[in-house]
Design an enzyme around this catalytic site. Structure first.
Site, PDB file in Angstrom:
ATOM      1  N   GLN A  63      -6.671   6.715   3.675  1.00 55.41           N
ATOM      2  CA  GLN A  63      -7.798   6.323   2.830  1.00 55.41           C
ATOM      3  C   GLN A  63      -7.885   4.803   2.720  1.00 55.41           C
ATOM      4  OE1 GLN A  63      -7.953   8.003  -1.081  1.00 55.41           O
ATOM      5  NE2 GLN A  63      -9.951   7.145  -1.495  1.00 55.41           N
ATOM      6  N   ALA A  66      -5.983   7.961  -6.983  1.00 56.35           N
ATOM      7  CA  ALA A  66      -4.629   8.502  -6.967  1.00 56.35           C
ATOM      8  C   ALA A  66      -4.602   9.756  -6.108  1.00 56.35           C
ATOM      9  CB  ALA A  66      -4.174   8.835  -8.386  1.00 56.35           C
ATOM     10  N   LYS A  67      -3.464  10.066  -5.575  1.00 58.07           N
ATOM     11  CA  LYS A  67      -3.286  11.254  -4.745  1.00 58.07           C
ATOM     12  C   LYS A  67      -2.228  12.131  -5.390  1.00 58.07           C
ATOM     13  CE  LYS A  67      -6.019   9.462  -1.834  1.00 58.07           C
ATOM     14  NZ  LYS A  67      -6.813   8.882  -2.905  1.00 58.07           N
ATOM     15  N   GLY A  68      -2.367  13.404  -5.175  1.00 65.60           N
ATOM     16  CA  GLY A  68      -1.374  14.330  -5.698  1.00 65.60           C
ATOM     17  C   GLY A  68      -1.408  15.628  -4.930  1.00 65.60           C
TER      18      GLY A  68
END
Length: 71
Positions: free
Chosen positions: A28, A40-42
């Site tokens: 990204q 944010a990523k999760g």
């Protein structure tokens, strides 16, 4: 959300969790090089036999206090 049907696949997904998130964020960053950072990523890896919807709801509930767009 990573759903797994067997203990073997669960173990594999558990080991790959960090790399998957890291690579997603790196990709990204490359694609959106002109856009300021801020997302944010999760990843959710429910236990075997867990209800996916319930896991997602709990994940969202935990993330809500971290959002700058709270009510």
């Amino acid at each position: 959300m990573e759903l797994t049907g067997s203990f073997r696949n669960y173990s594999i997904n558990q080991r790959m969790l960090f790399d998957e998130n890291y690579n997603l964020a790196a990709t990204q960053s490359l694609k959106n090089k002109d856009i300021p950072e801020g997302g944010a990523k999760g990843t959710i890896l429910p236990s075997l036999g867990a209800a996916p919807r319930k896991c997602f709801e709990k994940y969202v509930d935990v993330c809500k206090p971290l959002s700058p767009f709270r009510d």
